[in-house]
Design a protein around this motif. Structure first.
Motif, PDB file in Angstrom:
ATOM      1  N   TYR A 181      -0.958  -5.173   3.169  1.00  0.00           N
ATOM      2  CA  TYR A 181      -1.100  -4.388   4.582  1.00  0.00           C
ATOM      3  C   TYR A 181      -0.003  -4.765   5.548  1.00  0.00           C
ATOM      4  CZ  TYR A 181      -2.715  -2.495   8.984  1.00  0.00           C
ATOM      5  OH  TYR A 181      -2.924  -1.908   9.914  1.00  0.00           O
ATOM      6  N   SER A 182      -0.532  -5.946   5.860  1.00  0.00           N
ATOM      7  CA  SER A 182       0.278  -6.428   7.421  1.00  0.00           C
ATOM      8  C   SER A 182       1.920  -6.785   6.982  1.00  0.00           C
ATOM      9  CB  SER A 182      -0.195  -7.813   7.699  1.00  0.00           C
ATOM     10  OG  SER A 182      -1.690  -7.725   8.162  1.00  0.00           O
ATOM     11  N   MET A 183       2.077  -7.446   5.931  1.00  0.00           N
ATOM     12  CA  MET A 183       3.452  -7.747   5.513  1.00  0.00           C
ATOM     13  C   MET A 183       4.388  -6.720   4.947  1.00  0.00           C
ATOM     14  SD  MET A 183       2.928 -11.566   4.431  1.00  0.00           S
ATOM     15  CE  MET A 183       2.567 -12.958   5.416  1.00  0.00           C
ATOM     16  N   THR A 184       3.642  -5.815   4.367  1.00  0.00           N
ATOM     17  CA  THR A 184       4.369  -4.804   3.474  1.00  0.00           C
ATOM     18  C   THR A 184       4.468  -3.399   4.067  1.00  0.00           C
ATOM     19  OG1 THR A 184       4.235  -6.076   1.655  1.00  0.00           O
ATOM     20  CG2 THR A 184       4.964  -3.860   1.301  1.00  0.00           C
ATOM     21  N   LEU A 185       2.941  -2.810   3.992  1.00  0.00           N
ATOM     22  CA  LEU A 185       2.852  -1.239   4.485  1.00  0.00           C
ATOM     23  C   LEU A 185       2.867  -0.934   5.846  1.00  0.00           C
ATOM     24  CD1 LEU A 185      -0.169  -0.806   1.847  1.00  0.00           C
ATOM     25  CD2 LEU A 185       2.136  -0.255   1.567  1.00  0.00           C
ATOM     26  N   LYS A 186       2.155  -1.704   6.615  1.00  0.00           N
ATOM     27  CA  LYS A 186       2.053  -1.419   8.148  1.00  0.00           C
ATOM     28  C   LYS A 186       3.663  -1.041   8.736  1.00  0.00           C
ATOM     29  CE  LYS A 186       0.210  -3.198  12.470  1.00  0.00           C
ATOM     30  NZ  LYS A 186      -0.559  -4.395  13.145  1.00  0.00           N
ATOM     31  N   ARG A 187       4.624  -1.757   8.618  1.00  0.00           N
ATOM     32  CA  ARG A 187       5.783  -1.370   9.239  1.00  0.00           C
ATOM     33  C   ARG A 187       6.637  -0.268   8.426  1.00  0.00           C
ATOM     34  NH1 ARG A 187       7.412  -6.654  12.638  1.00  0.00           N
ATOM     35  NH2 ARG A 187       5.571  -7.849  12.589  1.00  0.00           N
ATOM     36  N   ARG A 188       5.934   0.367   7.171  1.00  0.00           N
ATOM     37  CA  ARG A 188       7.113   0.867   6.347  1.00  0.00           C
ATOM     38  C   ARG A 188       6.637   2.444   6.021  1.00  0.00           C
ATOM     39  NH1 ARG A 188       8.913  -3.614   1.752  1.00  0.00           N
ATOM     40  NH2 ARG A 188       9.734  -4.901   3.157  1.00  0.00           N
ATOM     41  N   THR A 189       5.262   2.624   6.091  1.00  0.00           N
ATOM     42  CA  THR A 189       4.588   4.001   5.524  1.00  0.00           C
ATOM     43  C   THR A 189       3.330   4.160   6.522  1.00  0.00           C
ATOM     44  OG1 THR A 189       3.497   5.016   3.673  1.00  0.00           O
ATOM     45  CG2 THR A 189       3.346   2.533   3.871  1.00  0.00           C
ATOM     46  N   PRO A 190       3.118   5.620   6.645  1.00  0.00           N
ATOM     47  CA  PRO A 190       1.997   6.035   7.452  1.00  0.00           C
ATOM     48  C   PRO A 190       0.654   6.085   6.700  1.00  0.00           C
ATOM     49  CG  PRO A 190       3.282   7.743   6.751  1.00  0.00           C
ATOM     50  CD  PRO A 190       4.156   6.535   6.539  1.00  0.00           C
ATOM     51  N   LEU A 191       0.951   5.528   5.245  1.00  0.00           N
ATOM     52  CA  LEU A 191      -0.146   5.496   4.600  1.00  0.00           C
ATOM     53  C   LEU A 191      -0.790   4.071   4.382  1.00  0.00           C
ATOM     54  CD1 LEU A 191       0.803   7.295   1.060  1.00  0.00           C
ATOM     55  CD2 LEU A 191      -0.485   7.997   3.065  1.00  0.00           C
ATOM     56  N   ASN A 192      -0.305   3.142   5.613  1.00  0.00           N
ATOM     57  CA  ASN A 192      -0.780   1.848   5.753  1.00  0.00           C
ATOM     58  C   ASN A 192      -2.221   1.705   5.783  1.00  0.00           C
ATOM     59  OD1 ASN A 192      -0.888   2.917   8.278  1.00  0.00           O
ATOM     60  ND2 ASN A 192       0.829   1.744   9.106  1.00  0.00           N
ATOM     61  N   ILE A 193      -3.115   2.456   6.601  1.00  0.00           N
ATOM     62  CA  ILE A 193      -4.072   2.455   6.973  1.00  0.00           C
ATOM     63  C   ILE A 193      -5.019   3.127   5.515  1.00  0.00           C
ATOM     64  CG2 ILE A 193      -6.109   3.540   7.988  1.00  0.00           C
ATOM     65  CD1 ILE A 193      -4.760   1.306   9.746  1.00  0.00           C
ATOM     66  N   VAL A 194      -4.568   3.824   5.087  1.00  0.00           N
ATOM     67  CA  VAL A 194      -5.294   4.245   3.725  1.00  0.00           C
ATOM     68  C   VAL A 194      -5.396   3.303   2.679  1.00  0.00           C
ATOM     69  CG1 VAL A 194      -5.276   6.119   1.922  1.00  0.00           C
ATOM     70  CG2 VAL A 194      -4.670   7.004   4.303  1.00  0.00           C
ATOM     71  N   ILE A 195      -4.328   2.679   2.370  1.00  0.00           N
ATOM     72  CA  ILE A 195      -4.434   1.706   1.460  1.00  0.00           C
ATOM     73  C   ILE A 195      -4.883   0.410   1.823  1.00  0.00           C
ATOM     74  CG2 ILE A 195      -3.013   0.479  -0.380  1.00  0.00           C
ATOM     75  CD1 ILE A 195      -0.731   2.746  -0.026  1.00  0.00           C
ATOM     76  N   GLY A 196      -4.439  -0.234   3.010  1.00  0.00           N
ATOM     77  CA  GLY A 196      -4.928  -1.389   3.796  1.00  0.00           C
ATOM     78  C   GLY A 196      -6.323  -1.263   4.117  1.00  0.00           C
ATOM     79  N   GLY A 197      -6.988  -0.108   3.987  1.00  0.00           N
ATOM     80  CA  GLY A 197      -8.331  -0.078   4.433  1.00  0.00           C
ATOM     81  C   GLY A 197      -9.430  -0.696   3.319  1.00  0.00           C
ATOM     82  N   ALA A 198      -8.689  -0.817   2.248  1.00  0.00           N
ATOM     83  CA  ALA A 198      -9.630  -1.320   1.169  1.00  0.00           C
ATOM     84  C   ALA A 198      -9.873  -2.782   1.494  1.00  0.00           C
ATOM     85  CB  ALA A 198      -8.676  -1.583  -0.047  1.00  0.00           C
ATOM     86  N   ALA A 199      -9.086  -3.500   2.209  1.00  0.00           N
ATOM     87  CA  ALA A 199      -9.687  -4.963   2.588  1.00  0.00           C
ATOM     88  C   ALA A 199     -10.823  -4.732   3.413  1.00  0.00           C
ATOM     89  CB  ALA A 199      -8.632  -5.606   3.478  1.00  0.00           C
TER      90      ALA A 199
END
Length: 314
Positions: free
Chosen positions: A146-164
């Motif tokens: 989430y923090s290093m990859t998705l957050k700054r690259r895709t609006p799906l960051n919260i959807v996938i990162g929310g698994a944590a």
């Protein structure tokens, strides 16, 4: 750059400037660990532990929650270390310890790595390695993914990162029972589906901040109309998922009543926000903030009721 009044006084008197060497208080390091997030992790993890089948072991419960708190603190420290550059440029995060200069980045990194290792090993030794593996997964999803990859690259960051954020009840369940069952999956889904509408409601109110630092949150990328639509869709899915914990023995009428009432309010607020998708921005932001604030109470009430059911079950 301007010179502060403290700096001017130091130059005039020959005294050391206090601002040149920021104090590193206990409070600064506590903030680094994101205590509010940590408390949610410990709370939902405790509910998962107490709902799991098997006898209650108080010492193992304490060890489990301590390890989970340390793991959550590790995530907080590592997240602030990695995001220090954008935190300094966002109004909501500019006063965090690293941007403020009260904790140096390398110290935050060291604390995060140390807590990660200690928390996983402690959980494995005091509970079991299934729970420890799930804690490793939580840290991996939140930091590298989430923090290093998705957050700054895709609006799906919260959807996938929310698994944590959804894994703590499963960790507690696994620590207590040594297994993952349908009941623990139901608790995971509840938080997983709650996360997008919760964060997107806040993101509607923070679009300027996210635009400034280039973080592609859904309102910035897709606009308010699509964001409000997605919030409503996820809210419907969330409401349906709240009845999943009924597969857990002992969860019954009390929980159903509270979940139904909470769902009614949540869906009403999500629908009210959807109706404002094309309206005045200030009114839409007010409705989004109302939904965001209620979403916090919503999650607390659901898990507090599950906790009550677990305690009543004995």
């Amino acid at each position: 750059m301007g010179t502060s009044r403290v700096g001017v006084r130091a130059i005039a008197t020959g005294e050391p400037a206090a601002e040149a060497r920021p104090s590193r208080s206990v409070m600064d390091h506590l903030v680094l660990l994101k205590p509010r997030v940590m408390s949610l992790v410990v709370f939902t993890g405790a509910v998962g532990y107490l709902l799991a089948p098997g006898p209650l072991d108080g010492l193992k419960l304490l060890a489990t929650l301590s390890a989970m708190a340390a793991g959550a603190g590790a995530c907080g420290a590592l997240n602030m270390w990695w995001d220090a550059d954008i935190d300094a440029r966002m109004a909501r995060t500019a006063m965090r310890p690293i941007p403020r200069g009260s904790v140096p980045p390398h110290e935050a990194l060291a604390i995060g790595v140390l807590l990660s290792v200690v928390s996983v090993i402690a959980l494995g030794l005091r509970a079991n390695w299934l729970a420890a593996s799930l804690l490793v997964l939580t840290i991996a999803v939140y930091i590298p993914l989430y923090s290093m990859t998705l957050k700054r690259r895709t609006p799906l960051n919260i959807v996938i990162g929310g698994a944590a954020g959804a894994l703590p009840p499963m960790i507690g369940w696994a620590a207590a029972s040594g297994s993952m069952t349908l009941g623990s999956v139901a608790l995971f889904l509840l938080i997983f589906l709650w996360t997008p509408p919760h964060f997107w409601a806040l993101a509607i109110c923070r679009t300027t901040d996210y635009e400034r630092v280039g973080v592609p949150m859904l309102p910035n990328v897709a606009g308010p109309v699509e964001t409000c639509r997605q919030i409503l869709l996820y809210s419907v899915a969330l409401a349906a998922s709240t009845y999943g914990p009924l597969v857990i023995p002992g969860v019954g009428p009390l929980y159903v009543a509270v979940a139904t009432a909470c769902n009614a309010v949540f869906l009403w607020r999500a629908l009210a926000l959807y109706r404002l998708r094309l309206g005045d921005e200030s009114v839409r932001r007010k409705a989004a903030m109302a939904l965001f604030r209620f979403s916090i109470l919503y999650m607390f009430l659901l898990f507090a009721t599950l906790l009550a059911e677990a305690l009543l079950r004995g």
